[in-house]
Design an enzyme around this catalytic site. Structure first.
Site, PDB file in Angstrom:
ATOM      1  N   ASP A   1      31.239  10.712  -9.332  1.00 32.66           N
ATOM      2  CA  ASP A   1      31.286  10.181 -10.892  1.00 32.66           C
ATOM      3  C   ASP A   1      32.781  10.706 -10.801  1.00 32.66           C
ATOM      4  O   ASP A   1      33.276  10.457 -12.174  1.00 32.66           O
ATOM      5  CB  ASP A   1      30.431  11.164 -11.021  1.00 32.66           C
ATOM      6  CG  ASP A   1      30.300  12.555 -10.957  1.00 32.66           C
ATOM      7  OD1 ASP A   1      31.554  12.914 -10.738  1.00 32.66           O
ATOM      8  OD2 ASP A   1      29.512  13.348 -11.459  1.00 32.66           O
TER       9      ASP A   1
ATOM     10  N   GLU B   1      17.767  27.100 -10.329  1.00 37.86           N
ATOM     11  CA  GLU B   1      16.633  26.443  -9.856  1.00 37.86           C
ATOM     12  C   GLU B   1      16.777  27.318  -8.157  1.00 37.86           C
ATOM     13  O   GLU B   1      18.531  26.996  -7.898  1.00 37.86           O
ATOM     14  CB  GLU B   1      16.062  25.322  -9.355  1.00 37.86           C
ATOM     15  CG  GLU B   1      15.585  24.403 -10.983  1.00 37.86           C
ATOM     16  CD  GLU B   1      15.550  24.645 -11.402  1.00 37.86           C
ATOM     17  OE1 GLU B   1      13.669  25.942 -11.047  1.00 37.86           O
ATOM     18  OE2 GLU B   1      15.070  24.783 -12.894  1.00 37.86           O
TER      19      GLU B   1
ATOM     20  N   HIS C   1      29.807  10.397  -0.240  1.00 32.32           N
ATOM     21  CA  HIS C   1      29.006   9.127  -0.451  1.00 32.32           C
ATOM     22  C   HIS C   1      29.535   8.104  -1.408  1.00 32.32           C
ATOM     23  O   HIS C   1      29.308   7.171  -2.399  1.00 32.32           O
ATOM     24  CB  HIS C   1      27.658   9.841  -1.909  1.00 32.32           C
ATOM     25  CG  HIS C   1      27.215  10.593  -0.721  1.00 32.32           C
ATOM     26  ND1 HIS C   1      25.729  11.093  -1.666  1.00 32.32           N
ATOM     27  CD2 HIS C   1      26.687  10.834  -0.030  1.00 32.32           C
ATOM     28  CE1 HIS C   1      24.446  11.722  -0.773  1.00 32.32           C
ATOM     29  NE2 HIS C   1      25.315  10.959   0.137  1.00 32.32           N
TER      30      HIS C   1
HETATM   31  P1  NAD Z   1      19.563  16.473  -7.207  1.00 30.54           P
HETATM   32  O1  NAD Z   1      19.327  15.629  -8.072  1.00 30.54           O
HETATM   33  O2  NAD Z   1      18.675  16.643  -6.435  1.00 30.54           O
HETATM   34  O3  NAD Z   1      20.268  18.543  -7.513  1.00 30.54           O
HETATM   35  C1  NAD Z   1      19.717  18.667  -8.023  1.00 30.54           C
HETATM   36  C2  NAD Z   1      20.521  20.564  -8.053  1.00 30.54           C
HETATM   37  O4  NAD Z   1      21.157  20.754  -9.282  1.00 30.54           O
HETATM   38  C3  NAD Z   1      18.946  20.836  -9.170  1.00 30.54           C
HETATM   39  O5  NAD Z   1      18.537  22.095  -7.214  1.00 30.54           O
HETATM   40  C4  NAD Z   1      19.060  21.424  -9.580  1.00 30.54           C
HETATM   41  O6  NAD Z   1      18.655  22.441  -9.527  1.00 30.54           O
HETATM   42  C5  NAD Z   1      20.656  21.332  -9.948  1.00 30.54           C
HETATM   43  N1  NAD Z   1      20.922  21.755 -11.716  1.00 30.54           N
HETATM   44  C6  NAD Z   1      21.154  21.030 -12.290  1.00 30.54           C
HETATM   45  N2  NAD Z   1      21.200  21.347 -13.384  1.00 30.54           N
HETATM   46  C7  NAD Z   1      22.194  21.917 -12.994  1.00 30.54           C
HETATM   47  C8  NAD Z   1      23.746  22.725 -13.541  1.00 30.54           C
HETATM   48  N3  NAD Z   1      23.997  22.851 -15.052  1.00 30.54           N
HETATM   49  N4  NAD Z   1      24.001  23.732 -12.689  1.00 30.54           N
HETATM   50  C9  NAD Z   1      23.976  23.926 -11.548  1.00 30.54           C
HETATM   51  N5  NAD Z   1      23.059  23.346 -10.425  1.00 30.54           N
HETATM   52  C10 NAD Z   1      22.338  22.464 -11.640  1.00 30.54           C
HETATM   53  O7  NAD Z   1      21.180  16.309  -6.435  1.00 30.54           O
HETATM   54  P2  NAD Z   1      22.081  16.127  -5.125  1.00 30.54           P
HETATM   55  O8  NAD Z   1      21.290  17.159  -4.430  1.00 30.54           O
HETATM   56  O9  NAD Z   1      23.649  15.615  -5.405  1.00 30.54           O
HETATM   57  O10 NAD Z   1      21.460  15.362  -4.239  1.00 30.54           O
HETATM   58  C11 NAD Z   1      20.809  13.863  -4.719  1.00 30.54           C
HETATM   59  C12 NAD Z   1      21.656  13.219  -4.102  1.00 30.54           C
HETATM   60  O11 NAD Z   1      21.996  12.053  -5.914  1.00 30.54           O
HETATM   61  C13 NAD Z   1      22.959  12.582  -4.080  1.00 30.54           C
HETATM   62  O12 NAD Z   1      22.855  12.189  -3.087  1.00 30.54           O
HETATM   63  C14 NAD Z   1      24.240  12.108  -5.188  1.00 30.54           C
HETATM   64  O13 NAD Z   1      25.041  11.802  -4.752  1.00 30.54           O
HETATM   65  C15 NAD Z   1      23.502  11.888  -6.071  1.00 30.54           C
HETATM   66  N6  NAD Z   1      23.648  11.284  -7.222  1.00 30.54           N
HETATM   67  C16 NAD Z   1      24.910  11.518  -7.286  1.00 30.54           C
HETATM   68  C17 NAD Z   1      25.070  11.507  -9.212  1.00 30.54           C
HETATM   69  C18 NAD Z   1      26.421  11.838  -9.489  1.00 30.54           C
HETATM   70  O14 NAD Z   1      27.775  11.575  -9.294  1.00 30.54           O
HETATM   71  N7  NAD Z   1      26.881  12.675 -10.818  1.00 30.54           N
HETATM   72  C19 NAD Z   1      24.431  11.576 -10.045  1.00 30.54           C
HETATM   73  C20 NAD Z   1      22.658  11.419  -9.630  1.00 30.54           C
HETATM   74  C21 NAD Z   1      22.605  11.442  -8.330  1.00 30.54           C
END
Ligand code: NAD
Length: 245
Positions: A108, A218, A123
């Site tokens: 992002d 979490e 990524h």
């Molecule tokens: P995930 O969605 O699997 O996990 C998100 C984690 O963030 C969870 O453990 C959750 O408890 C925690 N979380 C939620 N709100 C939070 C907060 N306010 N502060 C701190 N922690 C918080 O995401 P991941 O582990 O990054 O893996 C999933 C994949 O999805 C990655 O490969 C990523 O590239 C992709 N992704 C990227 C984006 C982005 O670029 N913003 C968004 C969605 C998914």
């Protein structure tokens, strides 16, 4: 439930005595900027389609316009988001350590927009483009959001993000492991610790003697190996850590 003040003090002590620090972030750091995490996403982002149609080479080859439009929609949503206090605190951390690298799974661009300079995007980045056949880096702006334009080589252009089943960018991964091999501490923020190789970064750093501090509301599969887990949102916990260092 451990006393939050003791937990915070322990975390700032670990970071305060480190000279070389890696920050590893996932979708959770951007959640408070309004970008859904992977777990939140089914409701909004992936609802209508199978990820296999949108985030694979096969999906793009089958229906390039569908994939192009889906990423264009995501790009618009992400460009309206702003870095939050968690991204900004991570950027401010950079000045405190001799050696400091942020490795993110996010596409992002919010770490860069917050001011982080040494950033490894394993990524990719949704605001960059390359061509489908030859991986030529391409700049396209302004462009048509309905279907992908073509590269000078004739190939269709795609977003420069890593799709399911693809290799991660080689130089980024090398830089990430180089930093993990010699850091004293790793701060892991907002990742579920389930997507590899990022899920293994903490254990690589720990094998080389680093301490692990986690920020996540979490419990995660990484929690048992962490010295300290701050059970709070990133935009609250990371600025508190910064203030204590
Ligand atoms: P995930 O969605 O699997 O996990 C998100 C984690 O963030 C969870 O453990 C959750 O408890 C925690 N979380 C939620 N709100 C939070 C907060 N306010 N502060 C701190 N922690 C918080 O995401 P991941 O582990 O990054 O893996 C999933 C994949 O999805 C990655 O490969 C990523 O590239 C992709 N992704 C990227 C984006 C982005 O670029 N913003 C968004 C969605 C998914």
């Amino acid at each position: 439930m451990p006393d939050p003040k003791i937990v915070l003090d322990r975390a700032t002590e670990i970071l305060g005595r480190a000279t070389s620090v890696v920050v590893s972030t996932g979708a959770g750091i951007s959640q408070e900027s309004g970008i859904p995490t992977f777990r939140d996403a089914p409701s909004a982002l992936w609802a209508k389609y199978d990820p296999g149609e949108l985030a694979t080479r096969e999906g793009f080859a089958k229906n390039p316009s569908l994939v192009w439009r889906w990423y264009a929609e995501r790009r618009v949503m992400i460009s309206r988001a702003e870095p939050n206090a968690g991204h900004r605190a991570i950027a401010d951390f950079e000045a405190l350590f001799d050696d400091f690298v942020v490795i993110t799974q996010n596409i992002d661009d919010l770490h860069r927009r917050a001011g982080t300079k040494r950033l490894v995007e394993i990524h990719g980045n949704i605001f960059r483009y390359k061509c489908f056949e030859m991986n030529h880096a391409v700049e396209i702006s302004p462009h048509d959001n309905r279907s992908p334009p073509r590269c000078h080589c004739g190939s269709l252009i795609r977003p420069d993000v890593v799709w399911f089943g693809e290799m991660l960018p080689e130089t980024g991964i090398e830089e990430a492991y180089e930093a993990l091999d010699h850091c004293d501490a790793i701060l892991v923020v907002g990742t579920s610790g389930t997507v590899h190789p990022a899920a293994g970064f903490s254990s690589v750093a720990k094998e080389h003697g680093a301490s692990i501090v986690e920020v996540n509301p979490e419990e995660t599969p990484l929690s048992p190996m962490c010295e300290v887990s701050l059970r709070d949102a990133a935009a609250t916990a990371v600025p508190m850590l910064l203030a204590g260092c």
